[in-house]
Design a protein around this motif. Structure first.
Motif: not given
Length: 224
Positions: A35-52
């Motif tokens: 089954m597909p899933y995100f690891s914690y660090y994929e979902y909350y990357p240290s760089s890239g993505g959007l700012d929280r």
């Protein structure tokens, strides 16, 4: 009871015991699952993505990036709903209800931002199971409920816009379509706009449309 667990395309069924177990009413993904899933660090990357707001990052992507990670769980349960069930408010749309009940032609305009465009619905991104955008689902549900096909919808929404854009384009995007009913879905992009200005923009949309079509009715879609 879990009836089935499938991937987002509805084509593949995952197996209990191999891909997941059910413990205490929760579905637990097994270590060897496919089954597909995100690891914690994929979902909350240290760089890239959007700012929280807390200074970190969160994953972001368009298209089927998140869709492919979703699973569809069909199940039965013994819980009962103990909170308020919203009451129907059809009495606030007398013109629309009269046309529907008498099977008269009705024109519906959907006006808003990318959510109303239907962005990231599976049909919109050409991904299985090709679920239509929500304006089409609403229209088809009305046709089914009232038993006739002369319910026409026009989607004049545009991605990335604010309620200010909505107020400025009423003539070309709403009035020009001669609507009986308008769904207004702005707000997702209005986070920098003071609430009173947002409210005034929505009033402008309604008032300008009614200055031409006095009997036009409106449903306001709450923003997340």
């Amino acid at each position: 009871e879990i009836i089935s667990v499938k991937d987002a395309t509805l084509r593949y069924t995952y197996q209990e015991g191999r891909d997941y177990t059910v413990e205490d009413g929760k579905l637990i993904i097994s270590q060897d699952t496919i089954m597909p899933y995100f690891s914690y660090y994929e979902y909350y990357p240290s760089s890239g993505g959007l700012d929280r707001t807390d200074g970190g990052k969160i994953a972001f992507a368009e298209g089927d990036y998140f869709h492919k990670k979703q699973i569809v769980v069909t199940y039965t349960h013994s819980d009962t709903w103990e909170r308020e069930i919203p009451a129907a408010q059809a009495s606030k749309l007398p013109g629309t209800m009269s046309k529907l009940e008498n099977k008269q032609p009705i024109s519906i305009v959907f006006y808003g931002d990318s959510i109303t465009v239907g962005a990231n619905s599976s049909q919109y991104i050409l991904s299985r199971p090709y679920l239509p955008i929500w304006p089409k689902l609403v229209t088809e549900a009305l046709k089914d409920q009232y038993g006739y096909d002369d319910i026409i919808y026009t989607n004049t929404a545009q991605g990335g816009v604010t309620s200010t854009w909505g107020a400025e384009n009423v003539s070309s995007r709403v009035i020009s379509e001669g609507p009986d009913l308008v769904f207004v879905g702005f707000g997702m992009n209005d986070n920098l706009l003071p609430p009173d200005e947002y409210a005034e923009n929505i009033r402008t949309i309604i008032n300008e449309a009614r200055s031409v079509f006095e009997q036009c009715e409106f449903i306001l879609v709450a923003t997340t």
